[in-house]
Design an enzyme around this catalytic site. Structure first.
Site, PDB file in Angstrom:
ATOM      1  N   LYS A 285       2.176  -0.663   2.891  1.00 45.10           N
ATOM      2  CA  LYS A 285       2.602  -1.893   2.235  1.00 45.10           C
ATOM      3  C   LYS A 285       4.135  -1.948   2.247  1.00 45.10           C
ATOM      4  O   LYS A 285       4.767  -0.909   2.111  1.00 45.10           O
ATOM      5  CB  LYS A 285       2.092  -1.922   0.784  1.00 45.10           C
ATOM      6  CG  LYS A 285       0.585  -1.824   0.639  1.00 45.10           C
ATOM      7  CD  LYS A 285       0.179  -1.658  -0.821  1.00 45.10           C
ATOM      8  CE  LYS A 285      -1.313  -1.404  -0.960  1.00 45.10           C
ATOM      9  NZ  LYS A 285      -1.735  -1.155  -2.357  1.00 45.10           N
TER      10      LYS A 285
ATOM     11  N   LYS B   1       6.453   2.502  -6.486  1.00 45.47           N
ATOM     12  CA  LYS B   1       5.181   1.825  -6.735  1.00 45.47           C
ATOM     13  C   LYS B   1       4.608   1.238  -5.445  1.00 45.47           C
ATOM     14  O   LYS B   1       5.280   0.505  -4.740  1.00 45.47           O
ATOM     15  CB  LYS B   1       5.360   0.701  -7.761  1.00 45.47           C
ATOM     16  CG  LYS B   1       5.535   1.189  -9.187  1.00 45.47           C
ATOM     17  CD  LYS B   1       5.582   0.014 -10.150  1.00 45.47           C
ATOM     18  CE  LYS B   1       5.681   0.478 -11.596  1.00 45.47           C
ATOM     19  NZ  LYS B   1       5.736  -0.667 -12.537  1.00 45.47           N
TER      20      LYS B   1
ATOM     21  N   GLU C 122      -3.013  -6.730  -7.319  1.00 44.14           N
ATOM     22  CA  GLU C 122      -1.900  -5.774  -7.219  1.00 44.14           C
ATOM     23  C   GLU C 122      -1.012  -5.796  -8.455  1.00 44.14           C
ATOM     24  O   GLU C 122      -0.929  -6.791  -9.153  1.00 44.14           O
ATOM     25  CB  GLU C 122      -1.030  -6.115  -6.008  1.00 44.14           C
ATOM     26  CG  GLU C 122      -1.518  -5.528  -4.702  1.00 44.14           C
ATOM     27  CD  GLU C 122      -1.119  -4.062  -4.534  1.00 44.14           C
ATOM     28  OE1 GLU C 122      -0.431  -3.525  -5.418  1.00 44.14           O
ATOM     29  OE2 GLU C 122      -1.498  -3.481  -3.504  1.00 44.14           O
ATOM     30  N   ASP C 123      -0.305  -4.679  -8.689  1.00 47.26           N
ATOM     31  CA  ASP C 123       0.694  -4.641  -9.757  1.00 47.26           C
ATOM     32  C   ASP C 123       2.081  -4.312  -9.208  1.00 47.26           C
ATOM     33  O   ASP C 123       3.029  -4.153  -9.975  1.00 47.26           O
ATOM     34  CB  ASP C 123       0.312  -3.617 -10.829  1.00 47.26           C
ATOM     35  CG  ASP C 123       0.529  -2.178 -10.370  1.00 47.26           C
ATOM     36  OD1 ASP C 123       0.221  -1.877  -9.192  1.00 47.26           O
ATOM     37  OD2 ASP C 123       1.008  -1.365 -11.174  1.00 47.26           O
TER      38      ASP C 123
ATOM     39  N   ASP D  36      -6.063  -2.893  -5.537  1.00 44.75           N
ATOM     40  CA  ASP D  36      -5.225  -1.709  -5.581  1.00 44.75           C
ATOM     41  C   ASP D  36      -5.790  -0.828  -6.692  1.00 44.75           C
ATOM     42  O   ASP D  36      -6.615  -1.282  -7.501  1.00 44.75           O
ATOM     43  CB  ASP D  36      -3.775  -2.113  -5.872  1.00 44.75           C
ATOM     44  CG  ASP D  36      -2.834  -0.925  -5.920  1.00 44.75           C
ATOM     45  OD1 ASP D  36      -3.016   0.008  -5.119  1.00 44.75           O
ATOM     46  OD2 ASP D  36      -1.922  -0.925  -6.757  1.00 44.75           O
ATOM     47  N   LEU D  37      -5.357   0.405  -6.762  1.00 41.88           N
ATOM     48  CA  LEU D  37      -5.895   1.326  -7.773  1.00 41.88           C
ATOM     49  C   LEU D  37      -4.895   1.624  -8.879  1.00 41.88           C
ATOM     50  O   LEU D  37      -5.119   1.286 -10.045  1.00 41.88           O
ATOM     51  CB  LEU D  37      -6.341   2.623  -7.094  1.00 41.88           C
ATOM     52  CG  LEU D  37      -6.890   3.732  -7.991  1.00 41.88           C
ATOM     53  CD1 LEU D  37      -8.089   3.242  -8.787  1.00 41.88           C
ATOM     54  CD2 LEU D  37      -7.264   4.952  -7.156  1.00 41.88           C
ATOM     55  N   ASP D  38      -3.781   2.232  -8.514  1.00 41.98           N
ATOM     56  CA  ASP D  38      -2.808   2.650  -9.516  1.00 41.98           C
ATOM     57  C   ASP D  38      -2.200   1.445 -10.223  1.00 41.98           C
ATOM     58  O   ASP D  38      -1.622   0.570  -9.585  1.00 41.98           O
ATOM     59  CB  ASP D  38      -1.684   3.458  -8.872  1.00 41.98           C
ATOM     60  CG  ASP D  38      -2.200   4.719  -8.195  1.00 41.98           C
ATOM     61  OD1 ASP D  38      -3.228   5.238  -8.659  1.00 41.98           O
ATOM     62  OD2 ASP D  38      -1.592   5.168  -7.217  1.00 41.98           O
TER      63      ASP D  38
ATOM     64  N   THR E  13      -3.039   5.654 -13.259  1.00 38.69           N
ATOM     65  CA  THR E  13      -2.745   6.941 -12.631  1.00 38.69           C
ATOM     66  C   THR E  13      -1.272   7.039 -12.272  1.00 38.69           C
ATOM     67  O   THR E  13      -0.801   8.098 -11.858  1.00 38.69           O
ATOM     68  CB  THR E  13      -3.597   7.125 -11.361  1.00 38.69           C
ATOM     69  OG1 THR E  13      -3.458   5.962 -10.550  1.00 38.69           O
ATOM     70  CG2 THR E  13      -5.055   7.311 -11.716  1.00 38.69           C
TER      71      THR E  13
ATOM     72  N   SER F 241      -6.045   0.881  -1.622  1.00 44.85           N
ATOM     73  CA  SER F 241      -5.008   1.703  -2.241  1.00 44.85           C
ATOM     74  C   SER F 241      -4.351   2.602  -1.208  1.00 44.85           C
ATOM     75  O   SER F 241      -5.015   3.112  -0.299  1.00 44.85           O
ATOM     76  CB  SER F 241      -5.617   2.566  -3.353  1.00 44.85           C
ATOM     77  OG  SER F 241      -4.700   3.540  -3.802  1.00 44.85           O
ATOM     78  N   ALA F 242      -3.044   2.810  -1.363  1.00 47.58           N
ATOM     79  CA  ALA F 242      -2.331   3.726  -0.481  1.00 47.58           C
ATOM     80  C   ALA F 242      -2.645   5.184  -0.805  1.00 47.58           C
ATOM     81  O   ALA F 242      -2.276   6.084  -0.060  1.00 47.58           O
ATOM     82  CB  ALA F 242      -0.822   3.487  -0.590  1.00 47.58           C
TER      83      ALA F 242
END
Length: 220
Positions: free
Chosen positions: A150, A48, A174-175, A12-14, A20, A119-120
């Site tokens: 997700k 999130k 993931e977070d 995932d990114l954020d 971000t 990432s979404a």
């Protein structure tokens, strides 16, 4: 699931590679104010890992405004949010990669693991460029091509396809709880960043703790 089976990692990114999330928060709060929904910590947490349109729906529902806008108007509001967000993320530099993540990407790449982004965010390519880490990833899942967001497993199954791997050969990082749920439903190893996450196969308090050896230790 054993560590030795792993051949690739989907990120995932954020909140995982870069923070971000604060820019998303600022941009979504502007939209919440615009539509008359009270901004709360609970609402912020609920966004999130969600797609742009799903996030907007949640904001509208939270303020009982979901029936006040046409689909065309909703798309215009979502575009406004994205324009605000893109203005904010232009501030990102290579220094904004979260602690430990650049070292992890370097270690994984040097040891021959496949890497993909799941990432979404439709802005992922731009963000990776700002962070100067695009070259670590052999592919990015295009959320515009997905049918479900997700916690549906689709995005992580697509990441496995990008890497030409079976799901059981992939670990997702993931977070967000919806992200961990998506990884688990995909049949992949879930690596959760955050003590609050449930059902993650491997769990770390923060990104600085995540190393290949630490992952191996928890899976052995």
């Amino acid at each position: 699931m054993s560590f030795s089976e792993l051949k690739g990692f989907a990120f995932d990114l954020d909140g995982v590679i870069a923070d971000t999330a604060r820019f998303h928060g600022q941009a979504w709060r502007q939209i919440a104010d615009k539509v008359g929904t009270e901004w709360t910590d609970e609402l912020a947490d609920g966004l999130k890992g969600m797609s742009r349109m799903d996030s907007l729906e949640l904001i509208l529902q939270s303020g009982n405004h979901e029936n006040e806008y046409t689909q065309e108007e909703k798309e215009a509001i979502a575009k406004e949010k994205n324009d605000n967000y893109l203005t904010l993320v232009q501030e990102l530099t290579s220094d904004d990669v979260l602690p430990g993540m650049r070292n992890l990407l370097e270690e994984l790449k040097s040891k021959g693991y496949h890497l993909a982004l799941a990432s979404a965010s439709k802005n992922s390519p731009k963000i990776l460029k700002y962070l100067e880490i695009s070259d670590y990833f052999e592919g990015i899942v295009d959320p515009a091509q997905l049918t479900h967001g997700k916690p549906d497993p689709e995005i992580y199954l697509e990441a496995a396809k990008i890497m030409n791997l079976a799901p059981e050969q992939v670990a997702g990082v993931e977070d967000a709880q919806v992200g961990v749920d998506a990884i688990n439903r995909a049949g992949e190893v879930s690596i959760g960043i955050g003590d609050y996450l449930k059902d993650a196969d491997v769990k770390f308090a923060n990104t600085a703790e995540v190393t290949l050896d630490a992952i191996k230790e928890q899976l052995s």
